[in-house]
Design an enzyme around this catalytic site. Structure first.
Site, PDB file in Angstrom:
ATOM      1  N   HIS A  80       9.954  -5.253   5.237  1.00 15.44           N
ATOM      2  CA  HIS A  80       9.716  -6.603   4.887  1.00 15.44           C
ATOM      3  C   HIS A  80      10.808  -6.866   4.679  1.00 15.44           C
ATOM      4  O   HIS A  80      10.973  -8.174   4.031  1.00 15.44           O
ATOM      5  CB  HIS A  80      10.213  -5.983   2.996  1.00 15.44           C
ATOM      6  N   ASP A 138       0.678   0.667   6.363  1.00 12.52           N
ATOM      7  CA  ASP A 138       1.455   0.364   5.307  1.00 12.52           C
ATOM      8  C   ASP A 138       0.878  -0.495   4.891  1.00 12.52           C
ATOM      9  O   ASP A 138      -0.241  -1.338   5.232  1.00 12.52           O
ATOM     10  CB  ASP A 138       2.435  -0.378   5.084  1.00 12.52           C
ATOM     11  N   HIS A 140       1.149  -2.539   2.034  1.00 12.73           N
ATOM     12  CA  HIS A 140       1.516  -3.634   2.145  1.00 12.73           C
ATOM     13  C   HIS A 140       1.421  -4.496   3.464  1.00 12.73           C
ATOM     14  O   HIS A 140       2.311  -4.009   4.257  1.00 12.73           O
ATOM     15  CB  HIS A 140       2.855  -3.958   1.182  1.00 12.73           C
ATOM     16  N   ASP A 191       1.105   5.166   1.625  1.00  8.96           N
ATOM     17  CA  ASP A 191       1.446   4.397   0.394  1.00  8.96           C
ATOM     18  C   ASP A 191       0.017   3.653   0.462  1.00  8.96           C
ATOM     19  O   ASP A 191      -0.976   2.793  -0.393  1.00  8.96           O
ATOM     20  CB  ASP A 191       2.210   3.111   0.117  1.00  8.96           C
TER      21      ASP A 191
END
Length: 346
Positions: A157, A193, A195, A282
């Site tokens: 990120h 991931d 996200h 995740d």
């Protein structure tokens, strides 16, 4: 498989963060590093301390003023307010505001995207070590075919000039740039991931030398909200080299694996010759910060798919938060990858 790590991963230890208006226990805990390292060790992988690469490879990804900010922020905290226990923004830069402030209080809001990524006394040491882990894994993968970097804090990120989503330096992007420059070839990044890898997309969005693919939960009501949609395909020279595959929340093994297979086909069509995997765990059905439902068996199959190419491959740890099966999921991915490559040592 060779596994690179650093005890400096323990130096960044945030306590709480703000989520939906409430202060809650921070999910990105040092215990993640300890649990994942123990899982890799008990699975029989070859554990090695990361080397030191310095700032130069990171400068291929992040701006000089951002890196200076990360290095100097803690020592300048008294300019904000004496006695601060951590550094977080009180104001944020907005798209229509582009001036770069000289004072540290303005730089905090310029370079930090949220209230979940605090800077503490030894954060800079930890994030530099995390980058070294990714680079050590990339160097080994170039020479020996593949390696895993147990990076903490995570990185995908972090954008060219901003920290956010628990991330400070984009380890995945640093590894990809290193492989690109060392091998003089087009590198693919596949981010699995839960996200969207918004920072990695930002770094390479106008670049045709690094192909970026992100497989993630639909961001319309899930972090990072403002990026990760299918119509984001790159700009300028990078047009057509970015692919987002947002998945419906609750998607399980088959949808996830189909997306990974498609991502590999996309990279092959784009002429990729080396690969970096942003290994978020995740997407697990039991992850406390997730929105998908991938099983441990699914992660083994994921590893098999990612190991099925002949490309030098660097696996870089991203998300994956504390649950009873986090370690088993890492074992599954690495075991599946090795079953395809036919080697445990790497």
């Amino acid at each position: 498989m060779k596994v690179f790590h650093s005890p400096a991963s323990l130096l960044h230890a945030p306590v709480t963060y703000f989520r939906r208006g409430k202060a809650i226990p921070h999910l990105e805990q040092p215990a993640r590093y300890e649990l994942l390292l123990n899982a890799a060790f008990t699975a029989g992988h070859d554990i090695e301390l990361a080397g030191v690469f310095g700032i130069e490879p990171i400068q291929k990804v992040h701006s000089s003023r951002y890196l200076s900010f990360l290095k100097e922020a803690w020592d300048r905290r008294s300019e904000i307010e004496p006695g601060l226990e951590h550094i977080l923004p009180s104001h944020f830069k907005r798209p229509e505001m582009d001036q770069y402030p000289k004072h540290i209080i303005g730089q905090v809001g310029f370079h930090m995207a949220d209230l979940s990524t605090p800077i503490h006394e030894r954060t800079y040491e930890a994030v530099m070590a995390s980058s070294d882990i990714a680079l050590s894994a990339a160097k080994h993968a170039i020479a020996h075919g593949h390696a895993y970097g147990l990076c903490r804090p995570p990185g995908h990120h972090a954008s060219v000039e901003s920290a956010g989503g628990f991330c400070f330096i984009n380890n995945t992007a640093v590894a990809a740039a290193y492989m690109r420059d060392t091998l003089n070839c087009r590198v693919g990044v596949i981010d699995i991931d839960v996200h969207h890898g918004n920072g990695t997309q930002n770094v390479f969005y106008s670049n045709e030398d690094v192909v970026t693919v992100s497989i993630h939960a639909d961001p319309s009501n899930f972090m990072p909200y403002y990026a990760g949609y299918a119509d984001e395909t790159g700009v300028s020279a990078g047009l057509g080299y970015n692919l987002n595959l947002p998945l419906p929340h609750g998607s399980g093994d088959q949808i996830y694996l189909n997306a990974i297979a498609y991502a590999l086909e996309f990279c092959q069509r784009q002429g990729v010759e080396a690969l970096v995997v942003a290994l978020g765990l995740d997407a697990s059905e039991e992850d406390p910060n997730g929105a998908l439902a991938v099983t441990t068996r699914g992660f083994f199959a994921c590893g098999q798919l990612l190991g099925s190419t002949k490309w030098p491959t660097t696996l870089v740890q991203e998300g994956g938060y504390l649950s009873e099966i986090l370690g088993e999921n890492l074992k599954a991915v690495l075991g599946g990858f090795d079953s395809s490559r036919g080697s445990l040592a790497g």
